[in-house]
Design a protein around this motif. Sequence first.
Motif, PDB file in Angstrom:
ATOM      1  N   SER A   4      18.944   5.239  -6.105  1.00 15.66           N
ATOM      2  CA  SER A   4      17.781   6.044  -6.526  1.00 15.66           C
ATOM      3  C   SER A   4      16.598   5.774  -5.611  1.00 15.66           C
ATOM      4  O   SER A   4      15.804   4.880  -5.855  1.00 15.66           O
ATOM      5  N   PRO A   5      16.502   6.569  -4.547  1.00 16.13           N
ATOM      6  CA  PRO A   5      15.505   6.309  -3.497  1.00 16.13           C
ATOM      7  C   PRO A   5      14.062   6.399  -4.005  1.00 16.13           C
ATOM      8  O   PRO A   5      13.723   7.293  -4.770  1.00 16.13           O
ATOM      9  N   ARG A   6      13.260   5.448  -3.550  1.00 19.72           N
ATOM     10  CA  ARG A   6      11.859   5.367  -3.928  1.00 19.72           C
ATOM     11  C   ARG A   6      11.072   5.209  -2.630  1.00 19.72           C
ATOM     12  O   ARG A   6      11.498   4.455  -1.751  1.00 19.72           O
ATOM     13  N   LEU A   7       9.981   5.924  -2.497  1.00 23.38           N
ATOM     14  CA  LEU A   7       9.185   5.798  -1.274  1.00 23.38           C
ATOM     15  C   LEU A   7       8.452   4.457  -1.293  1.00 23.38           C
ATOM     16  O   LEU A   7       7.711   4.160  -2.233  1.00 23.38           O
ATOM     17  N   LEU A   8       8.665   3.627  -0.281  1.00 27.17           N
ATOM     18  CA  LEU A   8       8.083   2.292  -0.256  1.00 27.17           C
ATOM     19  C   LEU A   8       6.580   2.371  -0.011  1.00 27.17           C
ATOM     20  O   LEU A   8       6.119   3.206   0.780  1.00 27.17           O
ATOM     21  N   PRO A   9       5.807   1.478  -0.654  1.00 27.10           N
ATOM     22  CA  PRO A   9       4.347   1.474  -0.444  1.00 27.10           C
ATOM     23  C   PRO A   9       3.952   1.426   1.029  1.00 27.10           C
ATOM     24  O   PRO A   9       3.027   2.113   1.445  1.00 27.10           O
ATOM     25  N   VAL A  10       4.662   0.649   1.832  1.00 28.70           N
ATOM     26  CA  VAL A  10       4.301   0.528   3.253  1.00 28.70           C
ATOM     27  C   VAL A  10       4.346   1.898   3.937  1.00 28.70           C
ATOM     28  O   VAL A  10       3.531   2.194   4.815  1.00 28.70           O
ATOM     29  N   HIS A  11       5.279   2.733   3.513  1.00 27.64           N
ATOM     30  CA  HIS A  11       5.380   4.060   4.133  1.00 27.64           C
ATOM     31  C   HIS A  11       4.434   5.057   3.482  1.00 27.64           C
ATOM     32  O   HIS A  11       3.959   5.983   4.143  1.00 27.64           O
ATOM     33  N   LYS A  12       4.115   4.876   2.202  1.00 28.94           N
ATOM     34  CA  LYS A  12       3.054   5.701   1.599  1.00 28.94           C
ATOM     35  C   LYS A  12       1.762   5.517   2.379  1.00 28.94           C
ATOM     36  O   LYS A  12       1.046   6.478   2.664  1.00 28.94           O
ATOM     37  N   VAL A  13       1.461   4.272   2.721  1.00 28.32           N
ATOM     38  CA  VAL A  13       0.237   3.990   3.484  1.00 28.32           C
ATOM     39  C   VAL A  13       0.277   4.712   4.821  1.00 28.32           C
ATOM     40  O   VAL A  13      -0.688   5.391   5.209  1.00 28.32           O
ATOM     41  N   GLN A  14       1.393   4.612   5.535  1.00 28.51           N
ATOM     42  CA  GLN A  14       1.469   5.246   6.859  1.00 28.51           C
ATOM     43  C   GLN A  14       1.288   6.763   6.774  1.00 28.51           C
ATOM     44  O   GLN A  14       0.564   7.356   7.577  1.00 28.51           O
ATOM     45  N   THR A  70      -7.584  -3.363   8.528  1.00 31.05           N
ATOM     46  CA  THR A  70      -8.263  -3.866   7.344  1.00 31.05           C
ATOM     47  C   THR A  70      -7.733  -3.206   6.073  1.00 31.05           C
ATOM     48  O   THR A  70      -7.459  -3.880   5.084  1.00 31.05           O
ATOM     49  N   ILE A  71      -7.570  -1.907   6.140  1.00 32.18           N
ATOM     50  CA  ILE A  71      -7.150  -1.215   4.922  1.00 32.18           C
ATOM     51  C   ILE A  71      -5.679  -1.498   4.620  1.00 32.18           C
ATOM     52  O   ILE A  71      -5.269  -1.635   3.469  1.00 32.18           O
ATOM     53  N   LYS A  72      -4.860  -1.660   5.661  1.00 32.88           N
ATOM     54  CA  LYS A  72      -3.461  -2.022   5.427  1.00 32.88           C
ATOM     55  C   LYS A  72      -3.361  -3.429   4.829  1.00 32.88           C
ATOM     56  O   LYS A  72      -2.531  -3.682   3.966  1.00 32.88           O
ATOM     57  N   GLN A  73      -4.218  -4.332   5.322  1.00 35.79           N
ATOM     58  CA  GLN A  73      -4.258  -5.684   4.757  1.00 35.79           C
ATOM     59  C   GLN A  73      -4.529  -5.633   3.276  1.00 35.79           C
ATOM     60  O   GLN A  73      -3.901  -6.313   2.474  1.00 35.79           O
ATOM     61  N   LEU A  74      -5.524  -4.826   2.936  1.00 33.50           N
ATOM     62  CA  LEU A  74      -5.949  -4.750   1.543  1.00 33.50           C
ATOM     63  C   LEU A  74      -4.806  -4.251   0.665  1.00 33.50           C
ATOM     64  O   LEU A  74      -4.451  -4.895  -0.324  1.00 33.50           O
ATOM     65  N   VAL A  75      -4.212  -3.117   1.022  1.00 33.81           N
ATOM     66  CA  VAL A  75      -3.219  -2.537   0.112  1.00 33.81           C
ATOM     67  C   VAL A  75      -1.876  -3.270   0.158  1.00 33.81           C
ATOM     68  O   VAL A  75      -1.180  -3.344  -0.844  1.00 33.81           O
ATOM     69  N   GLU A  92       0.517  -0.417  -5.898  1.00 35.23           N
ATOM     70  CA  GLU A  92       1.537   0.622  -5.993  1.00 35.23           C
ATOM     71  C   GLU A  92       1.062   1.780  -6.865  1.00 35.23           C
ATOM     72  O   GLU A  92       1.342   2.945  -6.576  1.00 35.23           O
ATOM     73  N   ARG A  93       0.302   1.457  -7.918  1.00 36.46           N
ATOM     74  CA  ARG A  93      -0.220   2.521  -8.788  1.00 36.46           C
ATOM     75  C   ARG A  93      -1.229   3.383  -8.022  1.00 36.46           C
ATOM     76  O   ARG A  93      -1.179   4.612  -8.053  1.00 36.46           O
ATOM     77  N   VAL A  94      -2.124   2.719  -7.279  1.00 40.12           N
ATOM     78  CA  VAL A  94      -3.136   3.447  -6.501  1.00 40.12           C
ATOM     79  C   VAL A  94      -2.466   4.327  -5.445  1.00 40.12           C
ATOM     80  O   VAL A  94      -2.805   5.504  -5.278  1.00 40.12           O
ATOM     81  N   LEU A  95      -1.486   3.776  -4.739  1.00 43.64           N
ATOM     82  CA  LEU A  95      -0.830   4.536  -3.674  1.00 43.64           C
ATOM     83  C   LEU A  95      -0.046   5.714  -4.235  1.00 43.64           C
ATOM     84  O   LEU A  95      -0.030   6.800  -3.637  1.00 43.64           O
ATOM     85  N   GLU A  96       0.593   5.520  -5.375  1.00 43.96           N
ATOM     86  CA  GLU A  96       1.374   6.612  -5.969  1.00 43.96           C
ATOM     87  C   GLU A  96       0.448   7.765  -6.357  1.00 43.96           C
ATOM     88  O   GLU A  96       0.737   8.935  -6.102  1.00 43.96           O
ATOM     89  N   GLN A  97      -0.711   7.389  -6.947  1.00 42.71           N
ATOM     90  CA  GLN A  97      -1.725   8.392  -7.311  1.00 42.71           C
ATOM     91  C   GLN A  97      -2.187   9.186  -6.087  1.00 42.71           C
ATOM     92  O   GLN A  97      -2.220  10.415  -6.095  1.00 42.71           O
ATOM     93  N   LEU A  98      -2.549   8.462  -5.028  1.00 45.45           N
ATOM     94  CA  LEU A  98      -3.069   9.116  -3.819  1.00 45.45           C
ATOM     95  C   LEU A  98      -1.994   9.964  -3.150  1.00 45.45           C
ATOM     96  O   LEU A  98      -2.260  11.061  -2.660  1.00 45.45           O
ATOM     97  N   PHE A  99      -0.765   9.455  -3.136  1.00 39.76           N
ATOM     98  CA  PHE A  99       0.319  10.202  -2.499  1.00 39.76           C
ATOM     99  C   PHE A  99       0.559  11.510  -3.244  1.00 39.76           C
ATOM    100  O   PHE A  99       0.702  12.577  -2.624  1.00 39.76           O
ATOM    101  N   ALA A 100       0.598  11.436  -4.580  1.00 40.29           N
ATOM    102  CA  ALA A 100       0.829  12.643  -5.385  1.00 40.29           C
ATOM    103  C   ALA A 100      -0.297  13.654  -5.147  1.00 40.29           C
ATOM    104  O   ALA A 100      -0.054  14.851  -5.021  1.00 40.29           O
TER     105      ALA A 100
END
Length: 315
Positions: free
Chosen positions: A96-106, A151-156, A166-174
């Motif tokens: 069940s593939p899930r988009l990884l946070p590291v790639h959401k950031v990119q 800096t921003i990658k460090q933070l997230v 992960e919650r913040v990134l999922e929200q922004l990605f959606a």
Amino acid sequence: MYHYVRDSAATAFPDIRALSPALFERQLDWLQAEYTLIDLPRLEAALDDTAALPDNAALLTFDDGFVDHYETVLPVLTARGLRGAFFLTEDACGASPRLLPVHKVQFLIARLGVEAFGRAVLQACDAAGLSALAGREVLGIDRWDDEGARTIKQLVSHQLPFDEAERVLEQLFARHIGDSSAFARRLYLNEAMVREMAAAGMTFGHHTRTHRLLARLSAAEQQAELAAGVAWIRGLTGQATVSFCYPWGGPHTYTRDTVRILREAGYSTAFNTVRRRLSLVEDGRYELPRVDTRDLPPYTAAEPAPAPAFSTEDA
Ligand SMILES: [Zn+2]
């Protein structure tokens, strides 16, 4: 060490930093002229002292299980009679593939730009009552990133609690890109592709279950990231041995516990991202260094002038 191998300009995300297929071929031309390309079982045999390596041996490794590795890399390697080693994260490439946070950031940075992405993250942190930028740890720095992106990658990735990030990134990605599950199914290799690549002679290794930074986890949490990987990869590929590579991969991204757990869990070898030549004599089999594709010719105008190849600087 390779990640994306794609013609980014022809995709919906032209700012994703990737090696183009044309440059990949040119780099293989150079590598094949200067080195003897081996596969991972051959390196492991040399580490076991059961076989010698040719002079100037080199191994191609590919991280993160991108579909690029099936669509672009596999045909090129097959046509040249070469074999690579590919490292998979189970959350990305499993059932069940899930988009990884590291790639959401990119992809969010590619869509919004660093500044707007940074502002969006900080706003989301404020709204959630999180104190952002509490400290500035220095983990997993990529020397091609500019300061803002770093800096921003460090933070997230390295400072916010995992669940909150992960919650913040999922929200922004959606909000800005769309459905992350559908995106994951297009971004990553699936198990059928892995089986086909294995049948074509490619080797696979594990890259954790969720791609969290191992040094931030307790020994028990690290155990949960690593325990099932050998059986998963073996089940997909029938390989006798299963290697590993550390997420982010600098020497501070894992601990002594990590190495102990890898050994106990039955992994054969592990790769980090310390950028230098591997020494069979000096390097431990769970801390094998690598150089990045950008450390080697052909160097592109878009990248800053590289440090001398095989510098001792770590990633
Ligand atoms: Zn990775």
